[in-house]
Design an enzyme around this catalytic site. Structure first.
Site: not given
Length: 726
Positions: A292, A326
């Site tokens: 990720e 993020c």
């Protein structure tokens, strides 16, 4: 008032679930706190106060608990360089090697335990986290610079991961029993040093794997405390070993070891590509990479949006946690007619932000993680100021690694050279007629993590949701803070490999659902790269993807086929690709859907296996290109059924895969020198990770997951809320 108080719990509407009940009967929700209500939050503040001066220690935590061999260093608070939070002993090369050796025995012991026993231990760890939330939130503040609110969310997410993955392991054992893969390396980031750290480990352990955990260099103290709690709950030492340290000393040797079954990583796209290369060169071709990574996350605000709501959500999305998520908003598009009023309100709201020591209760913006990050982000802001693009900036404290929350004027997302991982928001305007072009520009950057939309036009929501290629879309709310089980999180393209953390496919990726296969490499003339590229470009799956009867068409075309083809047809039909409505609070809609991953190269090695691979790709809505001896004849029934398929008789050289355009995945069955060569070639590619699927039948590997979250109260009413009123 007395009459209201006398009602007690009966005052609650029975049609509206209470927070703790959101996920019942499957699991308890993590314990929350109302930070603005003294009766709720004061006990937590008192618990945190006991750790205001505590110092912690982090060191390698190996099987047998040997003393650390390295030299200690001080861990410093981001809020004040004079505050020492603890001492860190980083792992030496000798300790890394010892952990790798011990992990093999740890895997044997842990994988032998029944699934129910493993799951129950994870639940006990979750309970210990909640019992120690005062210490854990204090650590999150003092080591990682998190505000009280962010610290609470950090612990809650970790607890939710533990309970959710425990349930998932038991569900999978009932529905489709599998086997653990072996030893996983889990590499977690500093921005979620407990939540992601615990989530990666919990999923791997739930599936029966042993874990070697490398926390971020900046936040090993909270990771060490978490492992202490895990061992307190009864987790065997060799089942989970902690290795603090940097990439070259710890991360590199771990990911390059041939005994590793997989890597679970959260961090930069560049490091994910390095790990992909290391796995391809050293581990088996079926070694798992779950990554990720980052994103250039955008939000579109049109002229119908409620300005107050949009500004609230922009501030949260871009500046909470100092923009160090993020999922954080980096690129804001505002429709021309709404620009002036929105920016005026946004700048006024920024002026009201409180920036300072996150230990204090009134802080809105905390420091960035360290001096290196501060220097990089501040340098970027200085360059934008010199270029005359600064629209708004705020003063910050002199002590600590603070960065000024800043708004920068740009013409669009193409002006962003890279992700700036801090409190920097870029703003552009657009005309209503150009909204599709804006979405296309966002897609063209290749990232696909989060996206936000503020509008009160339902048709526009549908229009954009169908066009945008991101893992998590949020409508009329902020675009951070995904909740486990409600909003499975993860991106596509340059933003990650999938599957989504906190989603129904995640734990399964840590398991084997079929025995390892062995196949000889295909024999035949190598197809020229130009011929293969032409076949790929000649396919268009858009009409096929829209067909609801894809699997029925495939079954009819391949009627009477047996072996791998029949198995692929059966399992593809059994894979539920319909959207799932997930639980969440009243007034919020959460929907998880799967979409075709993209054009798949099906390499067999036999014609029948290539057909089986194509069945799964086509069943998911992808186009497929088959290359194997006898592929053309084998694919003819599919082509006659108008499926988007091309077939070439021959083989594909590994070198061809390094430059081939237009492929999203490659299927080549078995673990062999041939598939290893293919994976090494794929790892040399620039851009998104292109996975190699070595299991003949695994239909879930041919899709990407996308989640849509809508605040249904934001557009003037909520039917489910109104329906709950007598």
């Amino acid at each position: 008032m007395a009459e209201v108080e006398a009602l007690g719990d009966q005052i609650a509407n029975p049609a509206i679930r209470q927070p703790g009940e959101l996920f019942l009967p499957e699991r308890r929700n993590s314990k929350g706190f109302r930070v603005n209500e003294p009766a709720s939050i004061i006990p937590l503040h008192e618990a945190r106060a006991a750790f205001a001066q505590t110092t912690w220690r982090a060191a390698p935590m190996l099987a047998g608990s040997p003393a650390p061999k390295g030299t200690g260093r001080k861990a410093i608070s981001p809020a004040d360089p004079d505050r020492v939070v603890g001492e860190v002993f980083e792992a030496t090369a000798e300790e890394v090697a010892a952990a790798l050796d011990a992990a093999q025995d740890g895997f044997k012991e842990w994988s032998a335990r029944p699934v129910a026993e493993r799951a129950e231990l994870l639940r006990q760890i979750a309970d210990l986290y909640e019992a120690n939330i005062g210490e854990l939130t204090a650590l999150a503040t003092r080591e990682a610079g998190k505000t009280v609110l962010d610290g609470i969310a950090e612990v809650r997410e970790a607890v939710d991961f533990l309970r959710f993955y425990a349930n998932e392991a038991e569900r999978l054992e009932d529905e489709a029993p599998g086997q653990p893969r072996g030893v996983f390396v889990c590499i977690s980031p500093w921005n979620f040093p407990l939540a992601i750290f615990s989530g990666q480990i919990a999923a791997a352990l739930a599936a029966g794997n042993a874990v070697l955990a490398k926390p971020a260099e900046q936040t090993p103290l909270i990771a060490a405390r978490a492992v202490e709690l895990m061992r307190e709950a009864g987790l065997p030492e060799a089942a989970l070993q902690l290795l603090p340290g940097d990439g070259p000393t710890v991360g590199g040797p771990l990911t390059a070891d041939s005994r590793i079954a997989g890597v679970c990583f959260t961090g930069s796209t560049q490091v994910a590509q390095i790990i992909h290369k290391a796995l391809a060169a050293n581990a088996g071709p079926d070694a798992v990479l779950i990554a990720e990574t980052g994103g250039l996350n955008a939000m579109i605000v049109d002229s119908t949006a409620l300005t107050e709501q949009a500004v609230r959500d922009i501030l949260i999305s871009a500046l909470q946690s100092a923009g160090q998520r993020c999922s954080a908003l980096r690129m804001l598009y505002v429709q021309e007619g709404a620009r002036e009023r929105l920016l005026e309100m946004l700048f006024g709201a920024m002026d009201a932000l409180v920036i300072g020591d996150p230990w204090n209760e009134d802080i809105d913006v905390s420091p960035v993680i360290d001096a290196e990050a501060q220097k990089e982000i501040s340098g970027y802001i200085a360059a934008q100021k010199k270029a005359g693009r600064l629209m708004k900036t705020l003063p910050v404290p002199e002590r600590g690694t603070f960065v000024a929350p800043t708004v920068v004027k740009v013409s669009g997302i193409n002006d962003l050279e890279r992700e700036i991982f801090g409190p920097v928001l870029h703003v552009a305007t657009f005309k209503a007629v150009d909204i599709d072009k804006v979405v296309d520009a966002i897609n063209a950057r290749g990232y696909g993590l989060t996206f936000g939309l503020h509008t009160r036009i339902d048709d526009r929501v549908q229009q954009i949701v169908e066009r945008i290629h991101v893992g998590n879309t949020y409508v009329n709310r902020n675009q951070i803070g995904a909740i486990v089980g409600s909003q499975p999180f993860g991106g596509e393209g340059l933003s990650g490999t999938g599957p989504k953390a906190g989603g129904p496919l995640y734990v399964d990726r840590f398991r084997r659902t079929a025995k390892p296969e062995a196949h000889d490499a295909p024999r035949g003339a190598a197809i020229a790269a130009e011929q293969l590229q032409s076949a790929i470009r000649g396919l268009d799956a858009r009409n096929w993807e829209a067909r609801p009867d894809r699997v029925s068409v495939l079954r009819k075309a391949l009627s009477g086929k047996g072996g791998a083809i029949r198995k692929a047809l059966t399992e593809t039909a059994a894979f539920d690709m319909s959207p799932q409505t997930l639980p969440g609070p009243t007034g919020e809609s959460n929907r998880l859907s799967v979409y075709p991953r993209g054009t798949t190269l099906c390499l067999g090695p036999t014609a029948d296996i290539a057909v089986a691979q194509a069945v799964q790709a086509l069943g998911s809505g992808c186009a497929a290109v088959m290359v194997a001896p006898g592929a053309q004849a084998a694919a003819r029934p599919l082509a006659e059924a108008a499926a988007p398929i091309a077939a070439l008789d021959g083989t594909v050289s590994a070198e061809t895969l390094t430059e081939l355009d237009g492929i999203s995945s490659v299927a080549a069955a078995g673990a062999s020198d041939w598939t290893r060569e293919l994976r090494v070639a794929l790892a040399k590619r620039e851009g998104p990770v292109v996975p190699l699927e070595t299991q003949t039948v695994a239909p879930t590997r041919y899709v990407v997951e996308r989640h849509l979250c809508i605040d249904t109260t934001a557009a003037g009413g909520n039917a489910s809320l109104l329906a709950s009123v007598d």
